[in-house]
Design a protein around this motif. Structure first.
Motif, mmCIF file in Angstrom:
data_model
loop_
_atom_site.group_PDB
_atom_site.id
_atom_site.type_symbol
_atom_site.label_atom_id
_atom_site.label_comp_id
_atom_site.label_asym_id
_atom_site.label_seq_id
_atom_site.Cartn_x
_atom_site.Cartn_y
_atom_site.Cartn_z
ATOM 1 N N VAL A 1 -8.680 11.618 -28.339
ATOM 2 C CA VAL A 1 -8.886 10.901 -30.304
ATOM 3 C C VAL A 1 -9.400 12.895 -30.741
ATOM 4 C CG1 VAL A 1 -8.961 10.110 -32.076
ATOM 5 C CG2 VAL A 1 -8.227 9.038 -30.549
ATOM 6 N N ASP A 2 -10.391 12.775 -30.087
ATOM 7 C CA ASP A 2 -11.289 14.063 -30.889
ATOM 8 C C ASP A 2 -11.736 14.983 -29.878
ATOM 9 O OD1 ASP A 2 -14.002 15.515 -31.969
ATOM 10 O OD2 ASP A 2 -15.005 13.281 -32.988
ATOM 11 N N ASN A 3 -10.416 15.774 -29.872
ATOM 12 C CA ASN A 3 -10.933 16.501 -28.770
ATOM 13 C C ASN A 3 -12.028 17.389 -28.679
ATOM 14 O OD1 ASN A 3 -9.511 18.896 -30.226
ATOM 15 N ND2 ASN A 3 -7.046 18.313 -28.969
ATOM 16 N N GLU A 4 -12.863 18.091 -30.269
ATOM 17 C CA GLU A 4 -13.216 19.003 -30.126
ATOM 18 C C GLU A 4 -14.688 18.568 -29.938
ATOM 19 O OE1 GLU A 4 -12.918 21.088 -33.699
ATOM 20 O OE2 GLU A 4 -11.069 21.640 -33.376
ATOM 21 N N ASP A 5 -15.582 17.705 -30.005
ATOM 22 C CA ASP A 5 -16.321 16.658 -29.583
ATOM 23 C C ASP A 5 -16.735 17.043 -27.826
ATOM 24 O OD1 ASP A 5 -18.781 15.192 -29.216
ATOM 25 O OD2 ASP A 5 -17.822 13.885 -30.766
ATOM 26 N N ALA A 6 -17.951 17.995 -28.214
ATOM 27 C CA ALA A 6 -18.899 18.592 -26.963
ATOM 28 C C ALA A 6 -18.863 17.604 -26.102
ATOM 29 C CB ALA A 6 -19.619 19.463 -26.744
ATOM 30 N N ASN A 7 -19.867 16.730 -26.703
ATOM 31 C CA ASN A 7 -20.650 15.748 -26.129
ATOM 32 C C ASN A 7 -19.862 13.972 -25.343
ATOM 33 O OD1 ASN A 7 -23.210 15.984 -26.544
ATOM 34 N ND2 ASN A 7 -23.269 15.168 -28.449
ATOM 35 N N LEU A 8 -18.423 14.112 -26.077
ATOM 36 C CA LEU A 8 -17.214 13.492 -25.640
ATOM 37 C C LEU A 8 -17.030 13.827 -24.295
ATOM 38 C CD1 LEU A 8 -15.387 11.635 -28.888
ATOM 39 C CD2 LEU A 8 -17.160 10.546 -26.478
ATOM 40 N N GLN A 9 -16.249 15.305 -24.587
ATOM 41 C CA GLN A 9 -15.960 15.966 -22.855
ATOM 42 C C GLN A 9 -17.069 15.892 -21.355
ATOM 43 O OE1 GLN A 9 -12.588 16.322 -23.628
ATOM 44 N NE2 GLN A 9 -12.640 16.142 -25.577
ATOM 45 N N LEU A 10 -17.998 16.088 -22.107
ATOM 46 C CA LEU A 10 -18.692 16.392 -20.815
ATOM 47 C C LEU A 10 -19.475 14.737 -20.459
ATOM 48 C CD1 LEU A 10 -21.741 18.290 -22.712
ATOM 49 C CD2 LEU A 10 -20.469 19.199 -21.066
ATOM 50 N N ARG A 11 -19.408 13.765 -21.416
ATOM 51 C CA ARG A 11 -19.505 12.588 -21.008
ATOM 52 C C ARG A 11 -18.315 12.348 -20.340
ATOM 53 N NH1 ARG A 11 -22.885 10.299 -17.729
ATOM 54 N NH2 ARG A 11 -23.266 7.851 -18.434
#
Length: 275
Positions: free
Chosen positions: A52-62
């Protein structure tokens, strides 16, 4: 403990039903699911939020970290940790330097860990390294996790200095032809490698280890051919020492680093004049 887990589960379920979401809530939910032994469910929660939020680095990293954790446990997550990071790097705008570099550095680390070494891997790492220095140009950037409760060790892995050190060490073992190009690009052709002013203690220490690794590499690869080649190689080593003295001058107000600078100066004199 069981009652506490049930209460937390109810809170996250209620937030989901009421469409209440945030990065912090998602990350906390994933951590909770991991703590009760549900990594696959944690991966699903993170994957849904990250898409949904593919620009959120923290979500992607986790998401990538949980995927890697599942892989290490012999499970097969829907997306590999490396594929998650590659996709994130395509989605996060390059002008968002902090997020972009956090993901890029973690991708480099994952590629080096996963292996095995190959020409394709060498080419990808080279391209990522060059992109890392390019994005960091003109910036006093230090890529760190924004989550305050993450361990310091994890934060220090996400600095340019630590990434360059890891890449150099990897290349010493797997692709020595790239070593000189790596340190030349960082130390002589990037703003980041010009001076240590503004860097954290961890970054400065990583840079010291980087300099020492470069010097050791050159010392162990001295040519035994013509005098001209020997002199050229000697100049390369001297240039490394001179660069180190200049780089760490930004920290010389600290007595510990003054000793380091003095050590490099003495080594420079010894290399120049055979003292």
């Amino acid at each position: 403990a069981q009652r506490h887990a049930e209460i937390l589960d109810g809170i996250y379920l209620s937030a989901n039903e009421n469409k209440v979401s945030s990065t912090a809530l998602t990350l906390d939910n994933a951590d909770f699911l991991l703590s009760i032994g549900l990594p696959a469910k944690a991966e699903q929660v993170l994957a849904a939020a990250a898409r949904v939020d593919n620009e959120d680095a923290n979500l992607q990293l986790r998401w990538s970290q949980v995927s890697q954790r599942m892989e290490a446990a012999g499970m097969k997550p829907p997306s590999s940790s490396v594929s998650i990071l590659r996709r994130a790097l395509r989605n996060i705008p390059m002008h968002n330097r902090s997020s972009y570099l956090m993901v890029l550095i973690e991708l480099m680390n994952q590629i080096m860990i996963m292996g095995p070494p190959s020409k394709a891997v060498d080419e990808e790492l080279k391209a990522l390294f060059q992109k890392m220095l390019l994005v960091a140009q003109g910036s006093d950037f230090s890529a760190r996790s924004e989550r305050k409760n993450e361990e310091e060790a994890d934060n220090e892995k996400l600095t340019l200095a630590a990434a360059c050190l890891s890449y150099f060490r990897y290349s010493v073992l797997n692709n020595t032809s790239a070593c000189r190009s790596i340190y030349t690009s960082l130390l002589y052709h990037s703003n980041y490698g010009k001076n240590c002013s503004g860097m954290s203690a961890g970054e400065i220490q990583s840079m010291r280890l980087f300099y020492d690794a470069c010097i050791q590499f050159e010392m162990t690869n001295k040519p035994n051919t013509s005098k001209e080649k020997k002199n050229s190689h000697k100049r390369q080593i001297c240039k490394l020492y001179e660069s180190a003295v200049s780089f760490f001058s930004g920290a010389q107000s600290d007595s510990r680093w003054r000793k380091v600078i003095d050590g490099y100066r003495k080594q420079l004199q010894r290399e120049k004049y055979g003292l």
